[in-house]
Scaffold this active site. Structure first.
Site, PDB file in Angstrom:
ATOM      1  N   TYR A  92      -0.727  97.595  39.226  1.00  0.00           N
ATOM      2  CA  TYR A  92      -1.913  96.731  39.246  1.00  0.00           C
ATOM      3  C   TYR A  92      -2.047  95.921  40.528  1.00  0.00           C
ATOM      4  O   TYR A  92      -2.837  94.985  40.584  1.00  0.00           O
ATOM      5  CB  TYR A  92      -1.863  95.798  38.028  1.00  0.00           C
ATOM      6  CG  TYR A  92      -1.920  96.519  36.684  1.00  0.00           C
ATOM      7  CD1 TYR A  92      -0.827  96.525  35.829  1.00  0.00           C
ATOM      8  CD2 TYR A  92      -3.068  97.216  36.293  1.00  0.00           C
ATOM      9  CE1 TYR A  92      -0.874  97.181  34.592  1.00  0.00           C
ATOM     10  CE2 TYR A  92      -3.122  97.876  35.058  1.00  0.00           C
ATOM     11  CZ  TYR A  92      -2.026  97.860  34.219  1.00  0.00           C
ATOM     12  OH  TYR A  92      -2.074  98.518  32.999  1.00  0.00           O
ATOM     13  N   TYR A 468      -7.676  96.225  29.013  1.00  0.00           N
ATOM     14  CA  TYR A 468      -6.994  94.954  28.697  1.00  0.00           C
ATOM     15  C   TYR A 468      -6.407  94.315  29.944  1.00  0.00           C
ATOM     16  O   TYR A 468      -6.007  93.154  29.915  1.00  0.00           O
ATOM     17  CB  TYR A 468      -5.900  95.196  27.647  1.00  0.00           C
ATOM     18  CG  TYR A 468      -4.522  95.551  28.188  1.00  0.00           C
ATOM     19  CD1 TYR A 468      -4.237  96.829  28.673  1.00  0.00           C
ATOM     20  CD2 TYR A 468      -3.494  94.603  28.238  1.00  0.00           C
ATOM     21  CE1 TYR A 468      -2.986  97.148  29.175  1.00  0.00           C
ATOM     22  CE2 TYR A 468      -2.234  94.913  28.742  1.00  0.00           C
ATOM     23  CZ  TYR A 468      -1.978  96.184  29.207  1.00  0.00           C
ATOM     24  OH  TYR A 468      -0.752  96.511  29.718  1.00  0.00           O
ATOM     25  N   ARG A 469      -6.423  95.053  31.044  1.00  0.00           N
ATOM     26  CA  ARG A 469      -5.733  94.573  32.256  1.00  0.00           C
ATOM     27  C   ARG A 469      -6.114  95.549  33.361  1.00  0.00           C
ATOM     28  O   ARG A 469      -6.505  96.684  33.069  1.00  0.00           O
ATOM     29  CB  ARG A 469      -4.249  94.652  31.939  1.00  0.00           C
ATOM     30  CG  ARG A 469      -3.262  94.188  32.972  1.00  0.00           C
ATOM     31  CD  ARG A 469      -1.862  94.379  32.380  1.00  0.00           C
ATOM     32  NE  ARG A 469      -0.769  94.094  33.305  1.00  0.00           N
ATOM     33  CZ  ARG A 469       0.486  94.456  33.075  1.00  0.00           C
ATOM     34  NH1 ARG A 469       0.802  95.124  31.991  1.00  0.00           N
ATOM     35  NH2 ARG A 469       1.434  94.150  33.946  1.00  0.00           N
TER      36      ARG A 469
END
Lengths: 523, 83
Positions: A92, A468-469
């Site tokens: 991420y 969610y992310r």
């Protein structure tokens, strides 16, 4: 090469800030140029240009007081900070900041395990403590408690929990197992949440909610404060542990399997955050694509069949475990076996049935709180190292799982990527994790990967599915997909941001939340 | 000291055998005899230090707060076989 500066800050102001940081924490802990290692704060698996999310510098305070000093100095000079804990949020963005030119606030030196309580099963840790660190601490002290690690052992407990990551034991919902925080706010002041707000409290890590509004959540996936301590509940070692694998031979089995699993999970017959992984997410742990197939496009059925035969796995592979006394595990195993025997061709394996299986070996570790980096081998599947996770939430229903899976699979085929994915089953939902692998040194592949990722966000949102992310590069786009009632949630987040951080120095852009002076700009 | 740095930061990916992504990747790229990092004799200390700080393909970067310059210098020499 021109020096990277924070937006709107000139070199004189910047050097003034660096001098003030150095005075507060020592010059050796201010990393402001190439030789000092500032390049190690870039995103190692950049889906955009390698130096797009580039910091101007990094600072590494030693303790909470120094964090407060740094934050106050940043406020005085209006320097954007990007806090990281262990900096290993690797799918991420890693340690890199969302706003190029930010100063990374590296909390790795705050690495104390402050308390471990065997009786109540919890730990109080600082942000620099990784899963490996806490695991080794518990091993050294003879603790009988388990951690619940993310799949990346180098990840941080505070960082992963604050990003609402998940694991694989019965404590797999990390934020649900969090209890109590200490947070430095944007003005440098210090607050403790929950029972920690009551002086001399002995329940700070025992009761999550304290008195009044429950604020811990606003400090997760946000830029409202810098977490400097976090309580986390730890699972007592159970009297028995029995990991298992159930394989299912056909692609379409996912629908029937999940319909059977839902009542088992909702009634807690399935105790842990179990996972259903697709064939390639297993195959990539021990092999590479080219070992099986060198052609373009999706792997043909014949190749998939060979993988299934070679590795004794299915198109879908359900990794779970039993925890508790032997008689209870025996009875529960019977219930699960009976239920899933309804799927034609299902095969049942206990871990001891597969003693030399590296995938079973690392799943067995993860489901019993032993950190490992084995899953990292997945990014060797096509080589080149680049990877980013697309992670929508799905109900625990066969139809939704199949719909999400086939949408991603078909788009992958269209854009020339493989589907490597898994569903991690939570209380009432599943985290669907699709690992988009690309060659970090192949610009055309990176362009295709970016195009695919954007299409997936749009298509998922249209179907009512949200992630969610996400990665730095997609925070704005995904925040914009949560736009019910004319972006009411984003507007509320911005009001909280303006109230808590009027100068906008903390993590600008995190999860699409921008300070007033940067809103609407193309960042 | 270099051995401790290696054990803490490198061994989880570069120890021998399956389950160690760094070893698996190096084997696929360069063959079995250049797969295990500690057995390599063809790596310079400078190259090792540069890869640790900047990452390389599947390997992420490691920051000075994780591996200090002093530890990195010792680690690089240790892996390069320099005394």
């Amino acid at each position: 090469m021109a020096r990277k500066l924070p937006p709107g800050i000139d070199i004189t102001e910047f050097e003034g800030a660096l001098a003030a940081f150095a005075e507060a924490i020592g010059i050796e802990w201010v990393f402001a140029d190439e030789s000092a290692g500032v390049s190690s704060y870039r995103d190692p698996f950049a889906i955009v240009d390698d130096d797009h999310f580039e910091p101007s510098a990094a600072v590494a305070p030693a303790d909470v007081e120094q964090v407060q000093d740094i934050v106050r100095i940043a406020g005085d000079f209006e320097i954007p900070l990007w806090p990281i804990s262990t900096g290993k949020n690797l799918a991420y963005g890693g340690p890199a900041p969302r706003l190029p030119g930010s100063v990374v606030l590296d909390l790795k030196r705050l690495n104390k395990v402050i308390e471990v309580n065997e009786e109540f099963g919890y730990a109080l840790v600082e942000p620099g403590v990784s899963y490996l660190d806490l695991y080794e601490h518990l091993q050294k002290t003879g603790s009988k408690l388990w951690i619940d690690p993310a799949s990346n052992a180098m990840g941080g407990i505070v960082g992963n929990t604050a990003d609402r990551g998940v694991g694989y034991t019965p404590y797999g919902d990390h934020f649900a197992m969090q209890c109590g925080m200490e947070v430095v706010l944007a003005d440098g002041s210090l607050v403790r949440t929950g029972m920690g707000a009551l002086p001399n409290s002995n329940t700070w890590q025992l009761f999550k909610y304290g008195f009044g509004p429950y604020l811990d959540g606003i400090f997760t996936q946000s830029n409202f404060g810098v977490i400097t301590k976090m309580g986390i509940w730890l699972m007592p070692e159970p009297p028995g542990y029995r990991p298992y694998l159930i394989t299912f031979p056909r692609e379409e089995d996912i629908e029937q399997v999940i319909e059977i699993l839902r009542p088992l999970k909702v009634s807690l017959v399935i105790q842990n955050a179990a996972t259903i992984s697709n064939i390639l997410l297993d195959a990539c742990i021990t092999g590479t694509r080219s070992q099986y197939y060198t052609g373009d496009g999706p792997l043909p059925p014949s190749v998939l069949t060979k993988i299934m035969t070679d590795q004794k796995i299915g198109m879908w592979n359900f990794y779970s475990a039993l925890y508790g006394p032997e008689p209870i595990m025996d009875a529960t195993w019977g219930v699960i076996r009976d239920a899933l025997s309804a799927v034609p061709g299902a095969r049942f394996y206990l871990a001891e049935d597969r003693p030399n299986d590296p995938v079973m070996a690392y799943r067995k570790k993860l489901m019993s709180g032993e950190p490992t980096l084995a899953e990292f081998n997945s990014i060797n599947w096509t080589g080149g190292g680049g990877h980013v996770d697309f992670s929508p939430i799905s109900p625990i229903t066969g139809a939704d799982a199949m719909k999400q899976y086939s949408m991603i699979r078909d788009r992958c085929a269209e854009f020339g990527f493989d589907y490597l994915g898994e569903f991690i089953i939570g209380w009432r939902e599943m985290h669907h994790i699709f690992m988009l692998l690309f060659d970090g040194e192949d610009e055309s592949q990176k362009t295709q990967a970016r195009a695919l990722f954007s299409v997936l966000i749009d298509e998922a949102a249209k179907a009512g599915y949200g992630e969610y992310r996400t990665h730095l590069a997609y925070m704005d786009k995904i925040a914009a997909s949560y736009n019910w009632n004319d972006n009411a949630l984003l507007k509320l987040n911005e009001r909280i941001k303006d109230a808590l951080d009027p100068k906008g120095i903390l993590a600008p852009g995190k999860q699409g939340i921008w300070p007033k002076h940067l809103r609407g700009q193309k960042n | 000291m270099a051995e401790q740095v290696y054990q803490k930061w490198c061994s989880h990916c570069h120890a021998p055998g399956i389950g160690h992504p760094g070893t698996q990747r190096l084997e696929w790229s360069f063959g079995k005899d250049r797969a295990v990092l500690k057995d390599r004799t063809d790596l310079s200390a400078d190259y090792i230090a540069q890869v640790v700080r900047n990452g390389r393909l599947e390997m992420p970067s490691f920051r000075p707060t994780e591996i200090s310059d002093t530890d990195l210098d010792a680690l690089a020499k240790f892996l390069a076989g320099e005394k």
